[in-house]
Scaffold this active site. Sequence first.
Site, PDB file in Angstrom:
ATOM      1  N   LYS A 193       0.437   4.248   7.245  1.00  0.00           N
ATOM      2  CA  LYS A 193      -0.273   5.175   6.358  1.00  0.00           C
ATOM      3  C   LYS A 193       0.306   6.572   6.510  1.00  0.00           C
ATOM      4  CE  LYS A 193      -3.203   2.654   4.232  1.00  0.00           C
ATOM      5  NZ  LYS A 193      -3.958   1.697   4.995  1.00  0.00           N
TER       6      LYS A 193
ATOM      7  N   SER B   3       0.817  -1.209   0.000  1.00  0.00           N
ATOM      8  CA  SER B   3       0.000   0.000   0.000  1.00  0.00           C
ATOM      9  C   SER B   3       0.854   1.263   0.000  1.00  0.00           C
ATOM     10  CB  SER B   3      -0.947  -0.006   1.206  1.00  0.00           C
ATOM     11  OG  SER B   3      -0.228   0.201   2.390  1.00  0.00           O
TER      12      SER B   3
END
Lengths: 199, 199
Positions: free
Chosen positions: A156, A119
């Site tokens: 993230k 990701s």
Amino acid sequence: MTRGLTARQAQVLEFIQDFTHGNGYPPTVREVAANFGFRSPRAAHDHMKALEKKGYMRSRAGRPRALEILQSRRGIPLLGKIAAGKPILAVEDAEEVLGLEPNFFGQGRFFALRVRGDSMIEDHIAEGDLVILKAQADARSGEVAAVLLGDEVTLKRVVPGKKGVELKASNPAVKDILVSPSDDPPRVLGVMVGLVRKN
Amino acid sequence: MTRGLTARQAQVLEFIQDFTHGNGYPPTVREVAANFGFRSPRAAHDHMKALEKKGYMRSRAGRPRALEILQSRRGIPLLGKIAAGKPILAVEDAEEVLGLEPNFFGQGRFFALRVRGDSMIEDHIAEGDLVILKAQADARSGEVAAVLLGDEVTLKRVVPGKKGVELKASNPAVKDILVSPSDDPPRVLGVMVGLVRKN
DNA sequence: CCTCCGACTAGACCTGCGTATAGTAAAAGT
DNA sequence: ACTTTTACTATACGCAGGTCTAGTCGGAGG
């Protein structure tokens, strides 16, 4: 405080660690005493014996300066699964400890996580990489951080906005997550300061 | 051998390093003597003084076990400019030494290079990253290696073929280099085994 | 209230260990 | 051929430093 240590004992342990790291060899009983202003070596000796009994160091009887700090607290723990809600950053829970010298990534408490998935691939953080994080509870806007969401840890980019905190991936295929103020706030465990890749 | 050291002195230095690393504190003169079977502490003491005079360690006069190893030779040297043709992998030429424990990336001799440019970006090797290389003179097909071309070091994927050795970048914008058999053969300095990124 | 424990002071014992003096012997320069 | 360097042995001096005995003082616990 460190497990089962009195304030004084923790101070002594820290001094011994710093001294050893700074000089390349451990201090003598009297050097410890001098550092704390003790008029008798006995005082320092007592504390060191206590530390030894509690498993923080080992020494060879009668031998000057022959002491080894165990549970070094140096090195960066590679944490496997992080249990939900618990502030688990202790070396004892480490899957493995990365043998980097202290301050390799700067000052502070660090831990490492193994990257699963891709990701963050556009930041060149690939699957299997070890991300090094500095343990702190908040991230500045735009920083990459390990965030506890429910009972999962994800890496993230954290961007607070009007509608809540946005957790952005750096892979167009992965959709961003918006944590609105009404939800449980995302808990930052640490911000990324580096990366180690072993082929 | 290490600069200006006799074989015996190098052995003594290595023993002291290993002892210190293994025990957490340096050996006494007599412990060094015992390790080599010397009947007199004087023999060990002489070697240690020689090492000190040559700048490999420092000690505090009269203090037992109070010696610090300088120029640790542990850790991975970050090499800046590599001069053409010379087999320069000595720690002395290092711009900086990365404080990783030995064997962090396995067994062997390692060095690090700072990545300039983004020619390997699709392998997620970004500008500024420190690439860790194992020093060896040959690379298997497909391995990423540091190659000496003329008097410049480049990081490329090495693929030998019929028309010569191909040095491939992992960035479509960068064109591959074909070294035909008639040219000087490319010299492999080491193959990539890891990567360290400090933010 | 009394007892335990932590945190010290004072002083001393004795041995481990750095270091010095005085050599021997072979290899390597010069 | 000679000095110098390397690599040791043998023995000894003296003090740094681990450790012991014998206390004091304050705070916490029962």
